[in-house]
Design a protein around this motif. Sequence first.
Motif, PDB file in Angstrom:
ATOM      1  N   PHE A   1       9.859  -7.054   2.552  1.00 25.19           N
ATOM      2  CA  PHE A   1      10.637  -7.952   1.698  1.00 25.19           C
ATOM      3  C   PHE A   1      11.313  -7.174   0.572  1.00 25.19           C
ATOM      4  O   PHE A   1      12.498  -7.362   0.293  1.00 25.19           O
ATOM      5  N   ASN A   2      10.578  -6.281  -0.072  1.00 20.60           N
ATOM      6  CA  ASN A   2      11.113  -5.484  -1.172  1.00 20.60           C
ATOM      7  C   ASN A   2      12.209  -4.542  -0.678  1.00 20.60           C
ATOM      8  O   ASN A   2      13.257  -4.404  -1.310  1.00 20.60           O
TER       9      ASN A   2
ATOM     10  N   GLY B   1      14.020  -4.911   1.959  1.00 19.49           N
ATOM     11  CA  GLY B   1      15.157  -5.707   2.416  1.00 19.49           C
ATOM     12  C   GLY B   1      16.062  -6.147   1.283  1.00 19.49           C
ATOM     13  O   GLY B   1      17.276  -6.254   1.459  1.00 19.49           O
ATOM     14  N   ILE B   2      15.503  -6.363   0.109  1.00 15.87           N
ATOM     15  CA  ILE B   2      16.314  -6.802  -1.031  1.00 15.87           C
ATOM     16  C   ILE B   2      16.920  -5.613  -1.769  1.00 15.87           C
ATOM     17  O   ILE B   2      18.118  -5.557  -2.011  1.00 15.87           O
ATOM     18  N   TYR B   3      16.084  -4.664  -2.159  1.00 17.92           N
ATOM     19  CA  TYR B   3      16.550  -3.569  -3.013  1.00 17.92           C
ATOM     20  C   TYR B   3      17.003  -2.339  -2.235  1.00 17.92           C
ATOM     21  O   TYR B   3      17.783  -1.548  -2.734  1.00 17.92           O
ATOM     22  N   GLN B   4      16.499  -2.129  -1.057  1.00 17.07           N
ATOM     23  CA  GLN B   4      16.821  -1.005  -0.184  1.00 17.07           C
ATOM     24  C   GLN B   4      16.631   0.347  -0.855  1.00 17.07           C
ATOM     25  O   GLN B   4      17.339   1.300  -0.573  1.00 17.07           O
TER      26      GLN B   4
END
Length: 122
Positions: free
Chosen positions: A84-85, A87-90
């Motif tokens: 999840f992390n 996927g958002i911040y990359q």
Amino acid sequence: MQMWKNLGINIGISLLILLIGTFFVSLLSFFNILKGNLLTIMKFLIPFLSFFIGSFKQGKESKKKGFLEGLKIGSILVFILFIFNYGIYQTFHFKNLLYYFLLLFISMTGGILGISKRIEKK
């Protein structure tokens, strides 16, 4: 089969606590009720409690080796958070790795305490 069912239920409980806690902290922050250091503390406290409660319940339902049960549920939850992390911040930082290891440690502690509470009740 029962082991997988218990694992899924406890992961679901942990994620539900995490989502509800995050929602309330976000809501309180939006209305400027939580600010500064208290907000930072709550942002760390909610995942710690979520992982601890899920692994505590898993340890209570386990027959032996609570630290492995805590490690198992903690690893799955950390993997979900990592995906999840990322996927958002990359991006990935070293402090995230320390945070994930701390979450695993909290989860293992919850599993150990959960199995010790189960043994004490007998």
